[in-house]
Design an enzyme around this catalytic site. Structure first.
Site, PDB file in Angstrom:
ATOM      1  CG  MET A 191      21.933  12.983   4.279  1.00 55.42           C
ATOM      2  SD  MET A 191      23.141  14.148   3.636  1.00 55.42           S
ATOM      3  CE  MET A 191      22.306  14.777   2.177  1.00 55.42           C
TER       4      MET A 191
ATOM      5  CE  LYS B 153     -18.119  -7.743   3.442  1.00 52.30           C
ATOM      6  NZ  LYS B 153     -17.857  -9.049   4.027  1.00 52.30           N
TER       7      LYS B 153
ATOM      8  CG  PHE C 217     -10.185 -10.079  10.917  1.00 47.64           C
ATOM      9  CD1 PHE C 217      -8.950 -10.412  11.479  1.00 47.64           C
ATOM     10  CD2 PHE C 217     -10.324 -10.136   9.544  1.00 47.64           C
ATOM     11  CE1 PHE C 217      -7.883 -10.795  10.678  1.00 47.64           C
ATOM     12  CE2 PHE C 217      -9.267 -10.526   8.735  1.00 47.64           C
ATOM     13  CZ  PHE C 217      -8.036 -10.849   9.306  1.00 47.64           C
ATOM     14  CD  GLN C 218      -7.546  -7.725   7.528  1.00 41.39           C
ATOM     15  OE1 GLN C 218      -8.402  -7.529   6.659  1.00 41.39           O
ATOM     16  NE2 GLN C 218      -6.332  -8.178   7.258  1.00 41.39           N
TER      17      GLN C 218
ATOM     18  CD  GLU D 109      -1.721  -2.383   1.571  1.00 42.85           C
ATOM     19  OE1 GLU D 109      -0.547  -2.610   1.926  1.00 42.85           O
ATOM     20  OE2 GLU D 109      -2.622  -3.254   1.588  1.00 42.85           O
TER      21      GLU D 109
HETATM   22  C1  LIG Z   1      11.901   6.177   5.909  1.00 40.72           C
HETATM   23  C2  LIG Z   1      13.132   6.870   6.329  1.00 40.72           C
HETATM   24  N1  LIG Z   1      13.920   6.334   7.290  1.00 40.72           N
HETATM   25  C3  LIG Z   1      15.059   6.966   7.671  1.00 40.72           C
HETATM   26  C4  LIG Z   1      15.419   8.161   7.112  1.00 40.72           C
HETATM   27  C5  LIG Z   1      16.685   8.859   7.566  1.00 40.72           C
HETATM   28  N2  LIG Z   1      17.623   8.960   6.439  1.00 40.72           N
HETATM   29  C6  LIG Z   1      17.769  10.092   5.705  1.00 40.72           C
HETATM   30  S1  LIG Z   1      18.819   9.911   4.429  1.00 40.72           S
HETATM   31  C7  LIG Z   1      19.147   8.321   4.856  1.00 40.72           C
HETATM   32  C8  LIG Z   1      20.100   7.511   4.049  1.00 40.72           C
HETATM   33  C9  LIG Z   1      19.622   7.251   2.680  1.00 40.72           C
HETATM   34  O1  LIG Z   1      20.438   6.294   2.076  1.00 40.72           O
HETATM   35  P1  LIG Z   1      20.400   6.050   0.534  1.00 40.72           P
HETATM   36  O2  LIG Z   1      19.022   5.867   0.067  1.00 40.72           O
HETATM   37  O3  LIG Z   1      21.371   4.951   0.198  1.00 40.72           O
HETATM   38  O4  LIG Z   1      20.880   7.431  -0.074  1.00 40.72           O
HETATM   39  P2  LIG Z   1      22.339   8.099  -0.036  1.00 40.72           P
HETATM   40  O5  LIG Z   1      22.336   9.130   1.025  1.00 40.72           O
HETATM   41  O6  LIG Z   1      23.335   7.017   0.216  1.00 40.72           O
HETATM   42  O7  LIG Z   1      22.494   8.708  -1.378  1.00 40.72           O
HETATM   43  C10 LIG Z   1      18.429   7.954   6.001  1.00 40.72           C
HETATM   44  C11 LIG Z   1      18.525   6.627   6.651  1.00 40.72           C
HETATM   45  C12 LIG Z   1      14.550   8.690   6.141  1.00 40.72           C
HETATM   46  N3  LIG Z   1      14.776   9.877   5.561  1.00 40.72           N
HETATM   47  N4  LIG Z   1      13.439   8.039   5.760  1.00 40.72           N
END
Ligand SMILES: Cc1ncc(C[n+]2csc(CCOP(=O)(O)OP(=O)(O)O)c2C)c(N)n1
Ligand SMILES: [Mg+2]
Lengths: 594, 175
Positions: free
Chosen positions: A479, A162, A112-113, A50
């Protein structure tokens, strides 16, 4: 003739001109899915999760400007939509999300659900409904689309029990809606607009600070006319990219935490900020008390709560960006003369100096691993003439894409800004591809982010959505690793991902095409090859794992306090780690001015 | 500064949680909240007592206005208004204390609305000062239970802003 709720649902969507529904079935919505089985239009795109449906609908909505539509079941179906709802709320994406609910007689009994869909979604929707009576269904759907797409757009959730989908009633789709508590202001206050025009004519160092609202109100032409007429430089937020041509001489590119040096210096030193459909987000202002200390502020926004929330505003104008700019342009057209360009000359000289001092740039040596900005630059060079739609995930790759992939057209940029939702990019690209089957849709994703919604590869195959996915594979939550480098002494706690899965095999397993580039000289070849393939393509770009994204304003810093490169300490450490050779001959330097 | 805000809302289920959720979600203060029907059965009136500096109160009012079920918002603190609160106070009243309790009740034009051999229940209506004062005087007798309605308030003069004027609210222009 009497119709049941499920038929009313489908007929109402037809009245709204809905062509696609992204969704996934379950017990309480089976009646609706059963009715949909007989229809080609609207078409149901069956997603594998979803959350995937939500981001596809967002991508569809951002690319088209129309509401994205989602249909899911109760309980877990609904709870899986929450991230998408929050994302769409933050980024003002018009969505209408239909969730199934247990029968009215069971509500409140922990059936349920069962989940309190309206309660759970209240803080992350623009509005939501529980339809308790089939007689209210058509009216509710009409209102839902109206609320989602007018004013400041946003997601609206409609919860359908429903029994409501089974019960019958006469179908009458309302022509009009009137909601007495909901009257968005479109026309700006005349007196305020006049004041704004006067301030604009007097300013010596004016700057346009353009946000996503410009995209939603379709104000591209008005904005362009305004900027060209007044010769005011344009700073764009992450959400606004594409709303003003990125290659236009007046564009300074993106501002904020990873914005260009010039865009941040410009806003810091400006004497007048014209904020257009933007909301002074903390990723833009940095330290609020030191933000643009010399500037007067004109703030144009359709959402009154955005105005005066963060900054004191001198000339607030509540209204639709397009309407207000139109009127403002009229004032200015009458009063502007050739002298204005002359008057802004010193300001432009200063801006040019900044551009020269610190252009957006990268270095790519052919003995080095692929530098992510080089990769983005090549993607840009090899595709921009096709006017692609570009989606991203969240992280370093997103910021590099924002910096180096210059977009000249509106609604070609799909990214999660306010919520920063990893896993957004790939499904959003699929939604946009469904809206524009013939167009090139590029999805620039992180290895971490892509893995959050890669199950939608199956959806891409099922519905022939030939998105080209460029995985900026650095083996890290890059990042996070960058922040750990700068603020946590390079202690890479839980940011290392390594090299699984094998993306080429993964693509193969889904019946898509997988390609890989590990060296800079392979980049162009795989991009060109991917562009020839009429199937979803996953390209595994194995990039330098230690590259950091600059400029960077550290959280809470002021906009003129940008870090421009790795601190010397770090540079040494990383070179050692990457085992890289000294920069030798054959160094290729790309310099992009912004 | 304290502000008393009148919020005219649709009389529908879920509206109270939308308003309450706004305050909790955005970290706004809420000192009291009272809700009741109006002469129009489709409309309810809420009276909210809140605190904050000008910027925060402006945000509160704008955010309330933004709620789709909110029809009209009036910051009563901007003009003259009358505010009242009702309190029911159950005190222990035995022996000589009974006479003392009645004396205090009398002075404050309060009423005894229930009586048992060991207690009196007193009803007082008034502004905050009056209510605080009677509570302080009754404390030594032993307050067993106390229930307050929260303040309700009404503007002294007719408010010019009509219902349809919601978007024309001057706060929206910040002028
Ligand atoms: C759902 C979610 N969980 C955690 C974060 C925190 N977060 C921000 S950037 C990042 C790393 C992203 O890694 P990647 O997709 O490999 O991108 P890169 O920075 O390596 O280009 C994280 C864990 C987020 N923004 N969204
Ligand atoms: Mg990564």
């Amino acid at each position: 003739m009497k119709l049941n709720g499920a038929q009313i649902f489908v007929e109402s969507l037809k009245k709204e001109g809905v062509k696609v529904i992204f969704g996934l079935p379950g017990g309480v919505v089976l009646k609706i899915f059963d009715v949909l089985y007989d229809y080609k239009d609207p078409e149901v795109i069956l997603t594998r999760h979803e959350q995937g449906a939500m981001h596809m609908a967002e991508g569809y909505a951002k690319a088209t400007g129309k509401a994205g539509v989602v249909l899911v079941t109760s309980g877990p179906g609904m709870t899986n939509t929450v991230t998408g709802l929050a994302d769409a709320s933050m980024d003002s994406v018009p969505l209408v999300v239909f969730t199934g609910q247990v029968s009215t007689s069971l509500i409140g009994n922990d059936a349920f659900q069962e989940a309190d869909n309206v309660g759970i979604s209240r803080p992350c929707t623009k509005y939501n409904y529980l339809v308790k009576d089939v007689n209210d269904l058509a009216q509710t759907i009409k209102e839902a689309f109206y609320i989602a797409t007018t004013g400041r757009p946003g997601p609206v959730l409609v919860d359908i029990p429903k029994d409501v989908s089974m019960n019958q009633t006469e179908f009458n789709y309302p022509e009009k809606v009137y909601i007495r508590g909901y009257n968005p202001t479109y026309e700006g206050h005349k007196w305020q607009i006049k004041q704004a025009a006067e301030a604009i004519l007097k300013a010596k160092r004016p700057i346009l600070y353009v946000g996503g609202g410009t995209v939603f109100s379709n104000a591209f032409e008005e904005l362009r006319e305004f900027a060209e007429m007044t010769q005011i430089p344009v700073d764009m937020t992450l959400m606004a990219l594409g709303s003003f041509p990125g290659t236009h001489p007046l564009s300074l590119g993106m501002l904020g935490m990873h914005g260009s040096y010039t865009s941040n210096m410009a806003i810091h030193h400006s004497d007048l900020i014209i904020a257009v459909g933007s909301r002074f987000d903390d990723r833009v202002t940095g330290k609020v008390s030191e933000f643009a200390p010399h500037a007067k502020i004109i703030h144009i926004d359709i959402d009154p709560t955005s105005i005066q929330k963060i900054m004191n505003v001198d000339i607030p104008i509540v209204g639709d960006v397009k309407c207000v700019l139109k009127e403002l342009n009229q004032h200015l057209r009458a009063s502007l003369d050739g002298r204005r360009k002359e008057e802004l000359k010193p300001w432009w000289n200063q801006l040019e100096e900044w551009k020269k001092k610190n252009p957006l740039t990268y270095k790519q040596n052919k003995d080095q691993k692929i530098k992510p900005p080089y990769l983005i630059d090549r993607l840009y060079e090899l595709t921009h003439d096709q006017n692609p739609i570009v989606s991203t995930d969240v992280g370093q790759h997103q910021m590099w894409a924002a910096q180096f992939f210059k977009l000249d057209h509106p609604r070609t940029w799909l990214t999660s800004g306010g919520l920063g939702t990893m896993g957004f990019g790939f499904p959003a690209a699929l939604g946009a591809q469904r809206a524009f089957p013939g167009r090139l849709v590029l999805s620039i994703v992180g290895d971490g982010s892509f893995q959050m919604n890669l199950q939608e590869m199956a959806t891409a195959m099922d519905y022939h959505l030939p998105v080209k996915v460029a995985i900026v594979n650095n083996g890290y939550h890059g990042m996070v690793r960058q922040w750990q480098d700068l603020f946590y002494n390079s202690r890479y706690s839980s940011s290392f991902l390594g090299q699984h899965p094998d993306y080429v095999k993964l693509a193969d397993a889904y019946g898509a095409v997988g390609l890989r580039a590990t060296k800079p000289e392979e980049v162009d070849g795989v991009i060109k090859e991917a562009l020839k393939i009429d199937k979803p393509v996953l390209i595994d770009f194995q990039v330098d794992p230690y590259e950091n994204c600059y400029p960077m304003i550290p959280a809470g810093g002021a906009n003129n306090e940008m870090i421009m490169e790795d601190p010397p300490e770090l540079r040494k450490k990383e070179k050692d780690k990457a085992g890289m050779k000294k920069a030798g001959n054959g160094e290729k330097e790309g310099v992009l001015t912004a | 500064m304290e502000h008393i805000i009148s919020v005219m809302v649709e009389n529908k289920f879920g509206v109270l949680s939308r308003v309450a959720g706004l305050f909790s979600g955005r970290g706004f203060n809420i000192d009291s909240l009272s809700v009741g029907p109006t002469i129009d059965p489709t409309v309810s009136m809420m009276t909210l007592v809140t605190r904050g500096d000008d910027r925060i109160v402006e945000q509160i009012i704008k955010q309330l206005n933004k709620l789709i079920d909110v029809i009209k918002v009036i910051d009563l603190s901007e003009g003259a208004f009358v505010a009242r609160e009702t309190v029911l106070i159950k005190i222990s009243a035995k022996g000589e204390d009974r006479a003392e309790a009645l004396r205090i009740t009398d002075i404050f034009r309060a009423r005894v609305v229930d009586s048992t051999p060991a207690t009196y229940t007193i009803e007082v209506t008034g502004d905050t000062n009056k209510i605080e004062a009677i509570i302080n005087l009754l404390k030594p007798l032993g307050i067993k239970d106390l229930v307050r309605t929260g303040r309700i308030a009404i503007a002294r003069e007719e408010i010019k802003t009509a219902v349809q004027d919601k978007p024309q609210d001057k706060k929206r222009f910040g002028t």
